[in-house]
Design a protein around this motif. Structure first.
Motif, short mmCIF file in Angstrom:
data_model
loop_
_atom_site.label_atom_id
_atom_site.label_comp_id
_atom_site.label_asym_id
_atom_site.label_seq_id
_atom_site.Cartn_x
_atom_site.Cartn_y
_atom_site.Cartn_z
N GLU A 8 58.15 9.80 70.80
CA GLU A 8 57.77 9.72 72.14
C GLU A 8 58.41 10.32 73.06
N GLY A 9 59.76 9.97 73.13
CA GLY A 9 60.69 10.35 73.93
C GLY A 9 60.91 11.96 74.02
N ALA A 10 61.10 12.50 72.83
CA ALA A 10 61.19 13.71 72.36
C ALA A 10 59.80 14.64 73.01
N LEU A 11 58.76 13.98 72.70
CA LEU A 11 57.35 14.75 73.26
C LEU A 11 57.36 14.61 74.62
N ALA A 12 57.64 13.40 75.17
CA ALA A 12 57.71 13.62 76.67
C ALA A 12 58.40 14.68 77.40
N GLY A 39 48.45 9.88 68.54
CA GLY A 39 47.66 9.44 67.35
C GLY A 39 48.55 8.68 66.55
N ALA A 40 48.36 8.91 65.21
CA ALA A 40 49.23 8.20 64.13
C ALA A 40 50.85 8.58 64.26
N ARG A 41 50.91 9.97 64.62
CA ARG A 41 52.22 10.64 64.65
C ARG A 41 52.98 10.36 63.17
N ILE A 42 51.95 10.68 62.25
CA ILE A 42 52.57 10.43 60.78
C ILE A 42 53.45 11.71 60.42
N ARG A 43 53.21 12.87 61.01
CA ARG A 43 53.92 14.16 60.59
C ARG A 43 55.51 14.16 61.44
N PRO A 44 55.51 13.66 62.66
CA PRO A 44 56.86 13.53 62.90
C PRO A 44 57.65 12.29 62.45
N ILE A 69 56.89 19.66 65.01
CA ILE A 69 55.76 19.50 64.11
C ILE A 69 54.59 18.93 64.78
N GLU A 70 54.89 17.78 65.50
CA GLU A 70 53.96 17.00 66.48
C GLU A 70 53.02 18.08 67.54
N LEU A 71 53.60 18.80 67.90
CA LEU A 71 53.12 19.94 69.09
C LEU A 71 52.31 20.95 68.27
N LEU A 72 52.75 21.10 67.19
CA LEU A 72 51.77 22.30 66.51
C LEU A 72 50.63 21.74 65.73
N LEU A 116 55.58 26.18 72.86
CA LEU A 116 56.58 24.83 73.36
C LEU A 116 57.26 24.33 72.13
N ALA A 117 56.36 24.20 71.20
CA ALA A 117 57.17 23.60 69.88
C ALA A 117 58.23 24.50 69.25
N PHE A 118 58.24 25.83 69.32
CA PHE A 118 59.32 26.74 68.94
C PHE A 118 60.40 26.48 70.03
N GLN A 119 60.13 26.19 71.39
CA GLN A 119 60.93 26.12 72.26
C GLN A 119 61.99 25.16 72.17
N GLN A 120 61.27 23.89 71.68
CA GLN A 120 62.26 22.70 71.23
C GLN A 120 63.43 23.02 70.43
#
Length: 301
Positions: A8-12, A39-44, A69-72, A116-120
């Motif tokens: 959640e910190g990384a996504l924020a 959501g469940a955030r199972i992938r990250p 992964i989650e942004l995608l 944005l995903a690839f920028q991370q």
């Protein structure tokens, strides 16, 4: 810090980085709407869990990979809900992005999330920068042609898609990417983790097929009956509900057996079992069958 707080910190931080001064405020709001609440955030979670199992000696890179992964995944949901695909009015129990902000902003929000995903990963403050290219390659493979989630969505446009090819591309590919990226971020070989991730992703898609038939919309935060309505390939329609449930159980067992020997193996097995119970709880199937077995057959017609 536990995995949930890390993610959640990384996504924020990722979303905030795209909200710089002077940008279009409604686009920024649409992007935030698509990512939060979670959501469940199972992938990250899978990405972080595999990295931890492999030592996680570069947590900044792991967190960047998990966020990417989650942004995608969020981008794929925004596009999946569009009128040209599912025309879904709800996602995660509230209006989908196009329902809340309009179709044009939904298209742009999905596109912006991909970038944005690839920028991370590009901006990651990694202590092992030589690993970034390998992580980026696995993340890109999860979305790209010929077998990534873009191909999975495209299979819905083909006249007679092969069910397993569709499931492995639409869902399995990003799970495999999450597992491989987690291993690569920790300096471990990703190869043993690809089978595990692919198997877990396929199980997740079969569970989604089952839930589309027997779950209540409010329980899963989106409309049900969509596979039949849109003529999409589904394990429930191809094998019947009992067959789909057997397939799901077999895939869960396969996931557990595919976990490589590592110090975090027990934690990963527990994660898979917990996720299986969350996706297809026993009470969901028994309650629906008890209410009326005939309803199941009707739903599959």
């Amino acid at each position: 810090m536990d995995a949930t707080h890390r993610i959640e910190g990384a996504l924020a931080a990722a979303v905030a980085s795209g909200e710089g001064r002077g940008g279009p405020p409604r686009l920024a709001a649409a992007i935030r709407h698509s990512v939060f609440p979670p959501g469940a955030r199972i992938r990250p979670q899978l990405c972080v869990a595999v990295a931890l199992a492999c030592g996680d000696d570069d947590p900044a890179l792991t967190d960047a990979a998990a966020a990417a992964i989650e942004l995608l995944h969020c981008a794929s949901l925004v596009h999946d809900d569009l009128p040209c695909f599912d025309n879904a009015a709800e996602r995660r129990g509230r209006p989908s992005v196009h329902a809340a902000y309009g179709e044009r902003l939904a298209v742009l929000a999905g596109d912006a999330l991909i970038v944005l995903a690839f920028q991370q990963l590009a901006d990651c403050d990694s202590v092992q920068p030589a690993r970034i290219a390998r992580v980026l390659g696995h993340v890109a493979t999860g979305v790209a042609m010929p077998h990534g989630i873009a191909a999975g969505q495209a299979w819905e446009c083909e006249p007679r898609p092969v069910l397993r090819d569709y499931q492995r591309a639409k869902t399995g590919a990003l799970f495999a990417a999450a597992a491989a990226a987690g291993a690569a971020s920790a300096g471990a070989s990703p190869s043993p983790w690809l089978v595990f991730g692919d198997c877990l992703g396929e199980a997740y898609q079969v569970a989604d097929d089952i839930r589309d038939v027997i779950a209540e919309p409010q329980a899963i935060g989106k409309p049900t009956g969509q596979d039949v309505a849109h003529g999409r390939p589904s394990s429930a329609t191809e094998f019947g509900l009992d067959g789909a449930l057997r397939q799901f159980d077999a895939l869960v067992r396969g996931c557990i057996e595919a976990i490589p020997d590592c110090r975090g193996a027990n934690a990963l097995r527990a994660l898979v079992r917990a996720e299986a119970r969350r996706l297809v709880p026993l009470e969901m199937t028994t309650a629906h069958a008890a209410r009326s077995p005939a309803l199941l057959q009707e739903a599959l017609r």
